[in-house]
Design a protein around this motif. Sequence first.
Motif, PDB file in Angstrom:
ATOM      1  N   UNK A   1       0.825  -1.214   0.000  1.00  0.00           N
ATOM      2  CA  UNK A   1       0.000   0.000   0.000  1.00  0.00           C
ATOM      3  C   UNK A   1       0.858   1.262   0.000  1.00  0.00           C
ATOM      4  N   UNK A   2       1.919   1.270   0.783  1.00  0.00           N
ATOM      5  CA  UNK A   2       2.767   2.458   0.846  1.00  0.00           C
ATOM      6  C   UNK A   2       3.663   2.612  -0.374  1.00  0.00           C
ATOM      7  N   UNK A   3       3.851   1.568  -1.142  1.00  0.00           N
ATOM      8  CA  UNK A   3       4.672   1.676  -2.350  1.00  0.00           C
ATOM      9  C   UNK A   3       3.846   1.986  -3.598  1.00  0.00           C
ATOM     10  N   UNK A   4       2.519   2.031  -3.452  1.00  0.00           N
ATOM     11  CA  UNK A   4       1.667   2.334  -4.607  1.00  0.00           C
ATOM     12  C   UNK A   4       1.907   3.755  -5.094  1.00  0.00           C
ATOM     13  N   UNK A   5       1.854   3.913  -6.386  1.00  0.00           N
ATOM     14  CA  UNK A   5       1.936   5.239  -6.992  1.00  0.00           C
ATOM     15  C   UNK A   5       0.530   5.838  -6.937  1.00  0.00           C
ATOM     16  N   UNK A   6       0.401   6.939  -6.220  1.00  0.00           N
ATOM     17  CA  UNK A   6      -0.918   7.543  -6.021  1.00  0.00           C
ATOM     18  C   UNK A   6      -1.532   8.024  -7.325  1.00  0.00           C
ATOM     19  N   UNK A   7      -0.715   8.407  -8.266  1.00  0.00           N
ATOM     20  CA  UNK A   7      -1.243   8.926  -9.534  1.00  0.00           C
ATOM     21  C   UNK A   7      -1.871   7.814 -10.372  1.00  0.00           C
ATOM     22  N   UNK A   8      -1.169   6.715 -10.489  1.00  0.00           N
ATOM     23  CA  UNK A   8      -1.681   5.629 -11.332  1.00  0.00           C
ATOM     24  C   UNK A   8      -1.124   4.283 -10.863  1.00  0.00           C
ATOM     25  N   UNK A   9      -1.775   3.654  -9.860  1.00  0.00           N
ATOM     26  CA  UNK A   9      -1.286   2.337  -9.436  1.00  0.00           C
ATOM     27  C   UNK A   9      -1.464   1.305 -10.548  1.00  0.00           C
ATOM     28  N   UNK A  10      -0.467   0.464 -10.687  1.00  0.00           N
ATOM     29  CA  UNK A  10      -0.513  -0.576 -11.714  1.00  0.00           C
ATOM     30  C   UNK A  10      -1.529  -1.646 -11.303  1.00  0.00           C
ATOM     31  N   UNK A  11      -2.198  -2.248 -12.290  1.00  0.00           N
ATOM     32  CA  UNK A  11      -3.196  -3.290 -11.960  1.00  0.00           C
ATOM     33  C   UNK A  11      -2.602  -4.462 -11.179  1.00  0.00           C
ATOM     34  N   UNK A  12      -1.378  -4.862 -11.501  1.00  0.00           N
ATOM     35  CA  UNK A  12      -0.794  -5.994 -10.773  1.00  0.00           C
ATOM     36  C   UNK A  12      -0.503  -5.631  -9.317  1.00  0.00           C
ATOM     37  N   UNK A  13      -0.217  -4.352  -9.043  1.00  0.00           N
ATOM     38  CA  UNK A  13      -0.010  -3.921  -7.664  1.00  0.00           C
ATOM     39  C   UNK A  13      -1.319  -3.996  -6.868  1.00  0.00           C
ATOM     40  N   UNK A  14      -2.394  -3.603  -7.508  1.00  0.00           N
ATOM     41  CA  UNK A  14      -3.702  -3.681  -6.848  1.00  0.00           C
ATOM     42  C   UNK A  14      -4.072  -5.142  -6.568  1.00  0.00           C
ATOM     43  N   UNK A  15      -3.767  -6.039  -7.496  1.00  0.00           N
ATOM     44  CA  UNK A  15      -4.045  -7.471  -7.300  1.00  0.00           C
ATOM     45  C   UNK A  15      -3.214  -8.027  -6.151  1.00  0.00           C
ATOM     46  N   UNK A  16      -1.950  -7.607  -6.076  1.00  0.00           N
ATOM     47  CA  UNK A  16      -1.086  -8.063  -4.983  1.00  0.00           C
ATOM     48  C   UNK A  16      -1.617  -7.577  -3.637  1.00  0.00           C
ATOM     49  N   UNK A  17      -2.090  -6.339  -3.598  1.00  0.00           N
ATOM     50  CA  UNK A  17      -2.642  -5.790  -2.362  1.00  0.00           C
ATOM     51  C   UNK A  17      -3.905  -6.547  -1.944  1.00  0.00           C
TER      52      UNK A  17
END
Length: 103
Positions: free
Chosen positions: A20-36
């Motif tokens: 969550x803290x490593x997500x890019x606030x402007x445009x989180x990548x879809x794979x990052x959202x899936x990992x979260x």
Amino acid sequence: MSYADLRELQSALTTASDIAFSLDAAAPAPHEAEQLVDALRRALTAASALGGGLGATGCSEHPKGPVDPLYGDKSDPLPPGWGRCLLCNDRRRRAGAQRRGWR
């Protein structure tokens, strides 16, 4: 609740927090959202296990262990005081056999 359940919860929450803290606030990548989402599901599952109490065995030592197939068998009943936990009952059987001199 076991120590392993607590450690699993802590690990899952740490992982979710790191993602969550490593997500890019402007445009989180879809794979990052899936990992979260996966980390949060893991944390939810671990948290649910904490309050689960005794499982099918009714055993505080092996709450998620196997149930003894002889439990409730009318033709071959278990000795008085024995529970449904196969692991505990097997330990009792082996101890009884050793006392009698069997291996």
